[in-house]
Write a protein that holds these residues in place. Structure first.
Motif, PDB file in Angstrom:
ATOM      1  N   SER A 194       0.821  -1.215   0.000  1.00  0.00           N
ATOM      2  CA  SER A 194       0.000   0.000   0.000  1.00  0.00           C
ATOM      3  C   SER A 194       0.846   1.254   0.000  1.00  0.00           C
ATOM      4  N   VAL A 227       0.848   5.302   1.190  1.00  0.00           N
ATOM      5  CA  VAL A 227       0.273   5.951   2.370  1.00  0.00           C
ATOM      6  C   VAL A 227      -1.115   6.493   2.009  1.00  0.00           C
ATOM      7  N   ASP A 228      -1.965   6.585   3.008  1.00  0.00           N
ATOM      8  CA  ASP A 228      -3.287   7.183   2.835  1.00  0.00           C
ATOM      9  C   ASP A 228      -3.324   8.431   3.713  1.00  0.00           C
ATOM     10  N   PRO A 288      -5.303   8.112   7.603  1.00  0.00           N
ATOM     11  CA  PRO A 288      -4.153   7.359   8.099  1.00  0.00           C
ATOM     12  C   PRO A 288      -4.466   6.418   9.253  1.00  0.00           C
ATOM     13  N   ARG A 305       1.384   0.702   4.464  1.00  0.00           N
ATOM     14  CA  ARG A 305       1.357   2.163   4.594  1.00  0.00           C
ATOM     15  C   ARG A 305       2.538   2.649   5.429  1.00  0.00           C
TER      16      ARG A 305
END
Length: 328
Positions: free
Chosen positions: A171, A173-174, A178, A193
């Protein structure tokens, strides 16, 4: 922190190289190194190898009693003026992180190398003391605050090595969610992430500090059976290996093979004390060399483009400052 006594960075090291092979002929006397996570596995071996070559190692750990017991051989094997001191650090608590940084700043002794080694993997959903998802909070934000707070102690020619993982491919990062407040939680996505964040942090730290002669890089140690996998049952670990091997075969790559701990720690010490800053700065390394960018999502090899994206790195830095409530 490549030393004048070190072998040239072009010397062929690879997946099976060990810490002692990589550091052969390297004199680290007078060098001071911070290594996080020295209570088990890679952290202990990294500290051992560096102290054996003369480095003064400051080992950080959450459980000092455990770390003291785990590092008996580190102290016994120290040579050429090398040694080990321990400091308390719980990366899942920013209060602990700041207390550790304050103590290091009060001591005022500069560092030649910082190795952000500690981490957790694929743990159940949980939150740190500050309310962050456990893996993002401990693996990334804890180190982000610690390293930035002690950046003034990193003298010209020093280096930061962040331990990432091939797991970064799970993945990007979001930055919008987060903490999985709206996203269904998946332990491997969370791990991915955090490991992507480790690379992006190195990219931006390197950019910000390059003019002062400080470099930063990220490394993948390889697959090693350590306490990192403590949240996985034997069956879950076998299922993971089976999935990795299936993906490797589909991509025309060999099956996964586990490294020994000295092999796993080799890339950390290679990137920190042997390779040149120009070679590794702002890059991602594996098997004691700079990894190539491999966009194919099925490939476990190399680094995914999003993990080295400079704009993504700047955005993560800003988000991390916002989450930590501190600007650097």
């Amino acid at each position: 922190m490549a030393t004048t006594a070190a072998p040239t960075a072009s010397k062929a090291f690879g997946a099976t190289s060990t810490t002692d092979e990589v550091l052969k002929g390297v004199n680290l006397a007078g060098k001071r190194v911070l290594v996080t996570g020295v209570s088990a596995g890679l952290g202990v071996e990294t500290a051992r190898a560096l102290a054996a070559h003369g480095a003064e190692v400051v080992g950080a750990a959450r459980d000092l009693a455990k770390a003291k017991a785990a590092t008996v051989e580190v102290r016994a094997g120290a040579a050429n003026g090398g040694g080990l001191e321990l400091v308390e650090l719980d990366l899942a608590s920013l209060a602990s992180v700041r207390a550790c940084a304050d103590a290091l700043l009060a001591d005022a002794s500069p560092f030649d190398l910082v190795i952000a080694n500690a981490g957790v993997m694929a743990c159940p959903f949980g939150k740190t003391a500050d309310g962050f998802e456990t893996q993002f909070g401990a693996n990334h934000l804890g180190h982000f605050v610690l390293v930035n707070r002690i950046a003034a102690l990193m003298k010209p020619g020093s280096r930061l090595v962040n331990l990432s993982s091939a797991g970064h491919r799970y993945s990007d990062v979001d930055l919008d969610d987060p903490n999985f407040d709206r996203t269904p939680f998946d332990p491997w996505i969370a791990y991915g992430r955090s490991k992507t964040a480790n690379v992006l942090f190195a990219v931006e730290f390197d950019r910000r500090h390059k003019t002062s002669g400080v470099a930063a890089t990220a490394v993948h140690p390889g697959g090693i059976q350590t306490e990192l996998s403590r949240h996985l049952t034997r069956e879950a670990m076998q299922a993971l290996v089976d999935r990795i091997n299936a993906a490797n075969r589909a991509a025309g790559e060999p099956d996964m093979s586990f490294k020994t701990i000295p092999q796993g720690a080799a890339t950390s010490v290679w990137a920190g004390a042997v390779a040149t800053a120009d070679e590794v700065g702002g890059r991602y390394c594996e098997d004691c060399h700079v990894a190539e960018i491999v966009p194919d999502p099925a490939s476990r090899r190399g680094v995914k483009p999003y993990a080295l994206d400079p704009e993504r790195a700047k955005a993560l830095w800003a988000k991390s400052e916002e989450m930590a409530g501190e600007r650097f």
